[in-house]
Design an enzyme around this catalytic site. Structure first.
Site, mmCIF file in Angstrom:
data_model
loop_
_atom_site.group_PDB
_atom_site.id
_atom_site.type_symbol
_atom_site.label_atom_id
_atom_site.label_comp_id
_atom_site.label_asym_id
_atom_site.label_seq_id
_atom_site.Cartn_x
_atom_site.Cartn_y
_atom_site.Cartn_z
ATOM 1 N N ASN A 1 -35.771 26.744 63.137
ATOM 2 C CA ASN A 1 -36.738 26.076 63.997
ATOM 3 C C ASN A 1 -35.959 25.211 64.977
ATOM 4 O OD1 ASN A 1 -38.783 24.656 65.230
ATOM 5 N ND2 ASN A 1 -39.653 23.816 63.349
ATOM 6 N N ARG B 1 -39.147 30.189 64.391
ATOM 7 C CA ARG B 1 -40.457 29.615 64.688
ATOM 8 C C ARG B 1 -40.544 29.342 66.186
ATOM 9 N NH1 ARG B 1 -42.462 23.584 64.504
ATOM 10 N NH2 ARG B 1 -44.696 23.895 64.703
ATOM 11 N N HIS C 1 -50.037 25.206 64.501
ATOM 12 C CA HIS C 1 -49.936 25.190 63.033
ATOM 13 C C HIS C 1 -50.506 26.473 62.427
ATOM 14 C CE1 HIS C 1 -50.171 20.490 63.245
ATOM 15 N NE2 HIS C 1 -48.908 20.901 63.341
ATOM 16 N N ARG D 1 -50.085 10.975 68.266
ATOM 17 C CA ARG D 1 -50.892 11.607 69.305
ATOM 18 C C ARG D 1 -52.333 11.131 69.233
ATOM 19 N NH1 ARG D 1 -48.735 17.275 67.443
ATOM 20 N NH2 ARG D 1 -46.648 17.331 68.376
ATOM 21 N N GLU E 1 -44.490 26.698 55.391
ATOM 22 C CA GLU E 1 -44.377 27.483 56.614
ATOM 23 C C GLU E 1 -43.112 28.337 56.634
ATOM 24 O OE1 GLU E 1 -46.143 25.181 60.217
ATOM 25 O OE2 GLU E 1 -45.412 23.669 58.804
#
Length: 415
Positions: A27, A108, A197, A258, A401
């Site tokens: 990633n 990813r 996601h 966020r 993941e």
């Protein structure tokens, strides 16, 4: 790479299902590279690591294998250097990648746009397609492209597979992914709901089916991925029909830093009246909002401590967070018509019993409730935390993941 003395033995003892056919999951972020060597059959993370502060002279390096953690600080000027360091760490500290039989490298990628609805074996055209999507993900896709290019050069004899965060949500109905703005403008600039996601939502919803022993196509689920980034999804029969994140990961739930949903006119207001530039507003909404903006702390452990100490700002932050979650549960309940399972996953979803309890409180009339004893249980295993009488199960299912990426990689190269 030559096997190090004893590496094969340590590898076999570490992996309960052996080291055959592992996948190296990478990633590459804007200033970091996270990696994990995964056994896709047994599900173990055989080794993992993180390189941070790429582009600075005090890069932070962490490598974990066989119960040992190695940490270093050194100059990491670019992604090429970072990935070379990764390979050197495997060579020096183990496991040896040749002995581990790496059959694929999984990358990813945050933004796949409308081009990618599933995993894809990477060739030059795929790299260019990912590069073309940089305007939709300027913080993420550039790092992905750099990481892919370097990894392909360093490991040219192994298939490289791209797994997209957005792919799972390519099934959204047109009414769900379309924004009510000028249609031609939206088409020209690729403006629509993409969702993020997706790898986690897909993995968790599939795991629910297996844990319950029920067919995936028979289940309506609401999945709540509550990490520092947070998102909700409505999944009907294994197919995503709604999700909270939009064109970018900024929309939707309140998150660690966020804002989630806001009136878009706030942007104009801040520009005209506070004199903030577009870049400054972007920084505020993505890095200085959410729980951190409201309470000064985006870690729930710290937030709970502040609340215990009587901090009203922290209490308000938690109230806003929970209020938004309840709104999405109600909205997705209406979209699905029937909800069989509500699933909590990721950092706070898996570990914070207070967040879970407050989220579900007051939803008893919908057949949704939590059993306090089950909710307070500490476990890394998937479990039901609702009482026996409810019509909707509430579950905690740890996400993985990297394992999901590894398994999709193997499925691609075996196809």
């Amino acid at each position: 790479m030559n096997p190090s003395t004893g590496t094969g033995d340590r590898l076999s003892s570490f992996s309960a299902h052996g080291a055959s056919e592992t996948v190296l999951v990478i990633n590459s972020g804007s200033s970091s590279v996270k990696y994990q060597l995964v056994n896709p059959i047994g599900g173990e993370a055989i080794a993992s690591g993180l390189i941070e502060r790429i582009g600075e002279d005090d890069g932070k390096i962490t490598h974990k294998f066989a119960g040992n953690t190695t940490r270093r600080v050194q100059d990491v000027p670019d992604h090429g250097t970072a990935l070379r360091i990764v390979l050197d760490l495997f060579n020096e500290l183990g496991p040896d990648l040749a002995a581990a039989d790496v059959v694929a490298v999984g990358h990813r990628v945050v933004q796949g746009g409308s081009k990618f609805s599933g995993p894809v074996i990477i060739d030059d055209q795929v790299v260019e397609d990912i590069r073309s999507l940089i305007p939709l993900a300027p913080l993420h896709n550039p790092g992905h492209v750099r990481g892919i290019e370097v990894a392909r050069a360093l490991l040219p004899d192994i298939p490289h597979v791209a797994i997209f965060d957005t792919a799972f949500f390519q099934t959204l109905p047109e009414a769900a992914y379309t924004y009510a703005i000028d249609a031609e403008l939206a088409k020209e600039h690729g403006i629509r709901r993409y969702g993020f996601h997706g790898t986690s939502h897909q993995y968790v919803s599939g795991k629910v089916s297996r844990v319950l022993g029920r067919k995936l196509e028979d289940l309506n689920q609401i999945v709540l991925h509550l990490g520092n980034g947070a998102s909700a999804s409505a999944i009907r029969g294994g197919v995503a029909v709604e999700t909270s994140m939009g064109l970018t990961p900024l929309e939707g739930l309140v998150m660690g830093t966020r804002s989630g949903d806001i009136d878009p006119a706030i942007i104009f207001h801040l520009h005209r009246n506070a004199g903030l530039s577009i870049d400054e507003i972007d920084d505020v909404l993505n890095k200085k909002s959410g729980l951190k903006g409201l309470a000064g702390d985006n870690d729930f452990r710290g937030l709970h401590d502040l609340i215990e100490a009587g901090n009203e700002g922290a209490k308000l932050a938690l109230d806003v967070y929970i209020h938004r979650l309840k709104k999405y549960i109600g909205a997705y309940h209406a979209i699905l018509g029937r909800v069989d399972v509500i699933v909590f996953t990721a950092g706070a979803g898996e570990n914070d019993d207070i967040v879970r309890s407050l989220t579900v409180a007051g939803l008893e009339s919908l057949g949704i409730a939590i059993d306090p004893a089950r909710n307070n249980e500490r476990s890394r295993e998937p479990r039901i935390i609702s009482p026996d009488w409810t019509s909707t199960l509430v579950m905690v299912v740890p996400t993985n993941e990297e394992l999901a990426i590894a398994r999709q990689c193997v499925a691609m190269i075996d196809a």
